[in-house]
Design an enzyme around this catalytic site. Structure first.
Site, PDB file in Angstrom:
ATOM      1  N   GLY A  22       5.582  -9.086  12.578  1.00 40.91           N
ATOM      2  CA  GLY A  22       6.975  -9.547  11.365  1.00 40.91           C
ATOM      3  C   GLY A  22       7.052  -7.749  10.854  1.00 40.91           C
ATOM      4  O   GLY A  22       8.275  -8.325  10.266  1.00 40.91           O
ATOM      5  N   PHE A  43       6.065  -2.868   4.514  1.00 42.17           N
ATOM      6  CA  PHE A  43       6.498  -1.311   4.037  1.00 42.17           C
ATOM      7  C   PHE A  43       6.121  -0.197   3.306  1.00 42.17           C
ATOM      8  O   PHE A  43       4.959  -0.106   2.592  1.00 42.17           O
ATOM      9  CB  PHE A  43       7.769  -1.524   3.149  1.00 42.17           C
ATOM     10  CG  PHE A  43       8.557  -0.395   2.672  1.00 42.17           C
ATOM     11  CD1 PHE A  43       9.442   0.081   3.153  1.00 42.17           C
ATOM     12  CD2 PHE A  43       7.856   0.175   1.270  1.00 42.17           C
ATOM     13  CE1 PHE A  43       9.991   0.903   3.482  1.00 42.17           C
ATOM     14  CE2 PHE A  43       8.920   1.800   0.959  1.00 42.17           C
ATOM     15  CZ  PHE A  43       9.637   1.569   1.966  1.00 42.17           C
ATOM     16  N   GLY A  44       5.232   0.974   4.283  1.00 42.61           N
ATOM     17  CA  GLY A  44       4.925   1.705   3.771  1.00 42.61           C
ATOM     18  C   GLY A  44       3.589   2.076   4.813  1.00 42.61           C
ATOM     19  O   GLY A  44       2.801   2.759   4.998  1.00 42.61           O
ATOM     20  N   SER A  52       2.546  -1.290  10.898  1.00 45.61           N
ATOM     21  CA  SER A  52       3.633  -1.854  11.175  1.00 45.61           C
ATOM     22  C   SER A  52       5.163  -2.230  11.011  1.00 45.61           C
ATOM     23  O   SER A  52       5.729  -3.262  11.669  1.00 45.61           O
ATOM     24  CB  SER A  52       3.612  -2.800   9.585  1.00 45.61           C
ATOM     25  OG  SER A  52       3.499  -3.762   9.183  1.00 45.61           O
ATOM     26  N   GLU A  89      -6.484  -3.922  -4.139  1.00 43.25           N
ATOM     27  CA  GLU A  89      -6.142  -3.823  -2.287  1.00 43.25           C
ATOM     28  C   GLU A  89      -7.584  -3.954  -2.313  1.00 43.25           C
ATOM     29  O   GLU A  89      -7.801  -4.139  -0.820  1.00 43.25           O
ATOM     30  CB  GLU A  89      -5.202  -2.861  -1.919  1.00 43.25           C
ATOM     31  CG  GLU A  89      -4.061  -2.628  -2.644  1.00 43.25           C
ATOM     32  CD  GLU A  89      -2.932  -3.526  -1.943  1.00 43.25           C
ATOM     33  OE1 GLU A  89      -3.013  -4.219  -0.043  1.00 43.25           O
ATOM     34  OE2 GLU A  89      -2.065  -3.990  -2.881  1.00 43.25           O
ATOM     35  N   HIS A  96      -3.489   3.286   2.161  1.00 41.39           N
ATOM     36  CA  HIS A  96      -4.519   2.625   1.289  1.00 41.39           C
ATOM     37  C   HIS A  96      -5.891   4.299   1.699  1.00 41.39           C
ATOM     38  O   HIS A  96      -5.927   5.060   2.191  1.00 41.39           O
ATOM     39  CB  HIS A  96      -5.452   1.998   2.275  1.00 41.39           C
ATOM     40  CG  HIS A  96      -4.978   0.196   1.772  1.00 41.39           C
ATOM     41  ND1 HIS A  96      -4.456  -0.625   3.041  1.00 41.39           N
ATOM     42  CD2 HIS A  96      -4.329  -0.135   0.552  1.00 41.39           C
ATOM     43  CE1 HIS A  96      -4.250  -1.770   1.937  1.00 41.39           C
ATOM     44  NE2 HIS A  96      -4.316  -1.765   1.368  1.00 41.39           N
ATOM     45  N   ASN A 114      -0.745  -3.977  14.634  1.00 39.56           N
ATOM     46  CA  ASN A 114       0.472  -4.347  12.881  1.00 39.56           C
ATOM     47  C   ASN A 114      -0.624  -3.776  11.891  1.00 39.56           C
ATOM     48  O   ASN A 114      -0.341  -4.050  11.228  1.00 39.56           O
ATOM     49  CB  ASN A 114      -0.539  -5.661  13.030  1.00 39.56           C
ATOM     50  CG  ASN A 114       0.911  -6.752  12.657  1.00 39.56           C
ATOM     51  OD1 ASN A 114       1.681  -5.886  13.003  1.00 39.56           O
ATOM     52  ND2 ASN A 114       0.559  -7.478  13.029  1.00 39.56           N
ATOM     53  N   CYS A 155     -10.361  -1.590   8.880  1.00 37.21           N
ATOM     54  CA  CYS A 155      -9.175  -2.685   8.353  1.00 37.21           C
ATOM     55  C   CYS A 155     -10.243  -4.089   8.320  1.00 37.21           C
ATOM     56  O   CYS A 155      -9.983  -4.962   7.320  1.00 37.21           O
ATOM     57  CB  CYS A 155      -7.567  -2.206   8.174  1.00 37.21           C
ATOM     58  SG  CYS A 155      -7.469  -1.102   7.573  1.00 37.21           S
TER      59      CYS A 155
END
Length: 448
Positions: free
Chosen positions: A19, A23-24, A28, A174, A250, A365, A371
């Site tokens: 999708g 942002f960032g 993705s 996060e 991150h 993604n 992650c």
């Protein structure tokens, strides 16, 4: 008593799609609107879990979330039956439907921050679910995350659970993607390393200019207080704002740590010398010998680190005392990164081997090996108290691969998200999964 670092990997959900919501996050955004393959994504993740299990590591699995999130859409004004809610959202606000269908909970490094019992004031393992309030599609995860973690780590004698921090920008949290723990042994007191992108209340701290800093100092401090961590057992460090603006959303995109070792890029932190000195001093006071491997920018540029996810790797301790680095295929495809990794394992340092995994569906993604896992350090007695249904075994691996093959689609495009049948498929699959993993009722459709 033996202690273990258990990796609980996120199981990719049935609505895995591109999708472009984050942002960032360069990957993705650059792969937005491409067709995804949920079945392949889930099977790739399961193959990594099985491989680590086969290598002798204790491996667990963390269930995905119910998607689309119909309740979130209802809260935004879409009414009617579940099918009508989905159809109205598709017609009037497709971006909201896409967000409500995100399978981003697969990246369970963002699920929570975990402090082992050796570090906490009450001698229990503490969990704080991350509020993830920087992005709408992730901010809706923490209620289910809390229920799933509560079903996995249920015994209050050993485990303590905290609600997510207030869902406001000043306490943007996060989870473990910005948290690392160093120690001599997983069962001994260690030093917990919290990395933040900005301060919410002190303007003296620099901030990135292009992309948002998702973790605040105040959120990290609050989690440390909730977990009962001592001042001697924590280090707070600011991420370099310049690398956030290059796509390092991150800390686990620019650094990874385990045991007594920090593997980081030269540009990862502000005040690097001061940060390393504090880590060294506090770990030395706890009987540990801190080491750091700094990757020079002239060997691996930040851009290469972001594109290859070199640092979004798993750094694992082996029985002989050496370290194993789990990296995505993209590291081998990048000549500069691969050359560096060959020199790293050849130099006789703590990292002796690199293993490569194909995680393309996740990588496209914006999420790599690190992650996909939440690390939980557990003593033998604590591991015995974990819900056994979520610990990977050969039998569970076989059951889950059959489950994925039965329930998941081979391809998913944005237009497919408007099909109400997808919600029914997801609920049917998750209802069966909760029985497989012995979780009980953790999803809204099972509770309401």
């Amino acid at each position: 008593m033996k202690s273990f670092e258990v990796n609980f990997d996120g199981l990719v959900g049935p609505t895995h799609n591109y999708g472009g919501l984050s942002f960032g996050n360069v990957a993705s955004q650059s792969n937005s609107q491409q067709a995804s393959n949920p079945k392949e994504a889930a099977l790739q993740g399961l193959e990594k879990m099985k491989a680590l299990m086969d290598m002798g590591f204790v491996q667990g699995v963390l269930a995905p979330q119910e998607r689309p999130d119909v309740a979130a859409l209802r809260s935004l004004g879409f009414g009617g039956t579940d099918a009508q809610v989905i159809q109205k959202a598709a017609k009037d606000a497709m971006p909201l439907l896409v967000a409500s269908c995100s399978a981003s909970s697969m990246w369970v490094a963002n699920a929570a921050t975990v402090s082992p019992s050796a570090d906490t004031a009450d001698g229990r393992v503490h969990f704080t679910a991350a509020n993830l309030n920087c992005k709408f599609h992730r901010s809706i995860e923490h209620p289910t995350t809390s229920r799933v973690l509560g079903a996995m780590f249920a015994d209050p004698q050993y485990f303590a659970h905290h609600a997510a921090l207030p869902a406001v920008a000043q306490f943007g949290d996060e989870g473990a993607a910005n948290h690392t723990r160093f120690c001599r042994d997983y069962g001994e007191a260690g030093v917990e390393f919290f990395v933040y992108g900005r301060s919410a209340f002190d303007s003296r701290y620099p901030a990135p200019q292009k992309y948002p800093a998702r973790q605040t100092l105040e959120a990290s401090q609050a989690v440390a207080r909730l977990h009962g961590l001592s001042e001697a057992g924590v280090v707070f460090a600011q991420q370099n704002p310049a690398v956030i603006d290059q796509g390092v959303f991150h800390n686990d995109v620019i650094a990874v740590g385990n045991g007594e070792l920090l593997f980081h890029h030269e540009d990862a932190f502000l005040n690097t010398d001061q940060v390393l000195a504090e880590l060294h001093g506090k770990l030395q006071a706890r009987g540990a010998q801190f080491q750091s491997i700094c990757v020079p920018r002239d060997q691996v540029a930040v851009e290469d680190a972001v594109r290859s996810y070199l640092f979004n790797s798993q750094l694992l301790s082996r029985a002989d005392g050496s370290m194993l680095l789990i990296v995505p295929e993209e590291c081998r495809s990048n000549p500069r990164v691969w050359q560096y990794l060959q020199s790293l394992t050849a130099c006789g340092g703590p990292v002796r081997e690199v293993k490569v995994f194909d995680l393309k569906q996740s990588m496209q993604n914006g999420g790599g090996p690190a992650c996909l896992r939440l690390r939980v350090a557990l003593k033998e007695t604590e591991l015995a108290a974990v819900n056994p249904g979520v610990i990977m075994t050969p039998a569970l691996y076989g059951t889950l691969t059959r489950w994925v093959s039965k329930h998941y689609r081979d391809a998913l495009r944005e237009s497919d998200l408007a099909d109400p049948q997808l919600l029914l498929e997801c609920r049917t699959a998750l209802d069966e999964l909760t029985q497989i993993l012995k979780l009980g009722a953790v999803y809204p459709f099972q509770i309401n």
